[in-house]
Design an enzyme around this catalytic site. Structure first.
Site, short mmCIF file in Angstrom:
data_model
loop_
_atom_site.label_atom_id
_atom_site.label_comp_id
_atom_site.label_asym_id
_atom_site.label_seq_id
_atom_site.Cartn_x
_atom_site.Cartn_y
_atom_site.Cartn_z
CB SER A 110 -21.57 26.75 -11.71
OG SER A 110 -20.64 27.54 -12.41
CE LYS A 120 -18.30 23.99 -10.95
NZ LYS A 120 -17.91 25.40 -11.14
CG ASP A 251 -18.89 28.13 -8.60
OD1 ASP A 251 -18.91 28.86 -9.61
OD2 ASP A 251 -18.37 26.99 -8.60
CG HIS A 336 -13.29 28.05 -15.76
ND1 HIS A 336 -13.61 27.73 -14.46
CD2 HIS A 336 -14.37 27.74 -16.51
CE1 HIS A 336 -14.84 27.23 -14.43
NE2 HIS A 336 -15.32 27.21 -15.66
#
Length: 476
Positions: A110, A120, A251, A336
């Site tokens: 990440s 993940k 990522d 996010h």
């Protein structure tokens, strides 16, 4: 045969460690054995071999971990679909869009420094975190794995993924977007090649920075929530000039943005734009944001006919809450953003970039205008400071007890969704314990400098009453 993980590696939301110190090939193999065994048991051991999609980011150590992970998965009796290097959301796409795929694992560090890496995971369409990850550790320690001999195939999904990203522009007159100019910064992360293919097919002009994948991140660290990392993008937006600019983390699951005047559009401000656009077609929807988000966002959602819901920080926790309450849109300060209206509900920064183009077009306003119309709130960045692991949750409980007792001043209320978010006449302040580090996180927001100073004073007073102080800020 068994395996013991380093105590720092199994985190709340993912698995993460330092290559050669706390994380290596044996760990990756054990993760594959455990994940594959859990999946087979969940689906029925006597059934057909489950199919797991595996992808990886651009870090130097990722191919080595991918090789070992695939060995572990096949040794547990799972079949593997290798999709190669790409952004984490491309792995999520490979899992969500193919009915025959029952699980997915992305090898990624990440936004962490170059010597880190991690995993993940998605398990039958849901996030795999918390107790799931702890269970992998217990299974490895006991050698509690199934045996088998799975098969491996390779599949290039990038073109199908790009097609899916472009679907965000359906129904929009793309001719009207031909005059648009957008800057993009991939930060030498795993999203670079996908971004090149995406930009080539988008209407308008697109200027790209740092799309070469380089796990040493030679230009800047790929964390778009740190303003210093947006300087190259800000320069590009000014020089070309661009209508706005978009940046990704390492990522490609977190987005950062700059408007045409060089102002940062923070995670909660992006969510204001997405929410206004979405509520035009899905009125009365529940929009979720984490406890670090501005009051302006929750007010904005209400103003535009939505139902704001404040929830716990953490991408896995937010995804789970979205499913529970059927929310079509959610986001975090960390960048996010999750779309479940016309998409799969996972965090995809490339998709969020296309949705920003679409939202601006549908709302008939530039990103700069939308950013300019937002109320001028004064807020601190995320203040993170070290505390002893044994004290971090206890201290939050002590603060909560003091602020919900009989002597609480008028106009003060506490939301204990995730830590303590304290609303006062000056604004609000937050104190919460990190789930992944020995850190307390603080944030405050007010309409005036004097109000902000008073809020920070209240945080310091509460810390002092618990024998702590707000020390130097530490990174993620």
């Amino acid at each position: 045969m068994s395996h013991i993980f380093d105590s720092t590696v199994l985190r709340e939301y993912d698995i993460r460690g330092i290559i050669g110190e706390t994380l290596g090939a044996d760990d990756a193999r054990a993760i594959g054995r455990g994940f594959g065994s859990l999946l087979r048991r969940d689906l029925g051991v006597d059934g057909p071999a489950p199919l797991v999609a595996v992808g990886y980011d651009g870090r130097v150590s990722s191919p080595m971990l991918e090789h070992a992970l695939v060995e572990g998965l096949t040794a547990s009796g799972c079949n593997v679909r290798r999709i190669g290097m790409g952004p984490t959301p491309m792995l999520y796409f490979a899992e969500a869009s193919a009915e025959e795929v029952q699980g997915g694992i992305q090898i990624t560090g990440s936004h962490n420094p170059a010597n880190y890496n991690g995993f993940k995971m998605v398990f039958r369409g849901r996030p795999f975190f918390g107790a799931d990850i702890r269970r992998l550790g217990a299974m490895a320690a006991d050698g509690d794995w199934l045996d088998g001999a799975g098969e491996v195939e390779s599949l290039d999904v990038m073109d199908a993924y790009i097609d899916r990203l472009l679907s965000a522009l359906e129904g929009i007159d793309t001719a009207a977007l031909e005059g648009l100019t957008v800057g993009w910064d991939a930060g030498n992360g795993a999203a670079g090649p996908a971004l090149e293919r995406l930009a080539a097919r988008l209407p308008g002009k697109h200027h790209l920075l740092f799309t070469d994948v380089d796990g040493n991140f030679p230009n800047h660290h790929p964390d778009p929530t740190v303003e210093a990392n947006l300087e190259d993008l800000r320069t590009l937006v000014a020089e070309k000039p661009c209508d706005f600019g978009i940046a990704f983390d390492g990522d490609g699951d977190r987005i950062g943005a700059i408007d045409g005047e060089g102002r940062v559009v923070w995670g909660d401000q992006l969510l204001m734009i997405y929410a206004e656009d979405l509520l035009g077609k899905l009125p009365n929807s529940t929009i979720i944001a984490d406890v670090k988000a501005s009051r302006a966002l929750f007010d904005h959602v209400e103003t535009h006919g939505g139902r704001p819901l404040m929830w716990k920080t953490g991408h896995s926790l937010i995804k789970s809450k979205m499913k529970e309450v059927s929310s079509p849109l959610a986001g975090e300060m960390s960048g996010h953003v999750f779309f479940a209206d016309d998409y799969y509900g996972y965090d995809d920064a490339l998709y969020a970039g296309v949705r920003l183009i679409a939202a601006s077009a549908r709302l008939g306003k530039s990103v700069t205008q939308l950013r300019g119309e937002m109320p001028a709130m004064l807020n601190t960045p995320e203040l993170r400071f070290q505390v002893d692991e044994t004290r971090k949750f206890a201290a939050i409980d002590e603060v909560k007890a003091r602020l919900t007792g009989p002597d609480v001043p008028d106009g003060v209320s506490v939301d204990a969704t995730d830590g303590v978010r304290v609303n006062t006449p000056d604004g609000w302040w937050l104190l919460r314990a990190s789930n992944t580090q020995d850190v307390l996180v603080a944030r405050a927001e007010s309409e005036s400098e004097a109000g902000l100073d008073r809020l920070l004073g209240q945080i310091d007073d509460q810390l002092r009453l618990s024998g702590l102080e707000r020390g130097e800020s530490v990174g993620h």
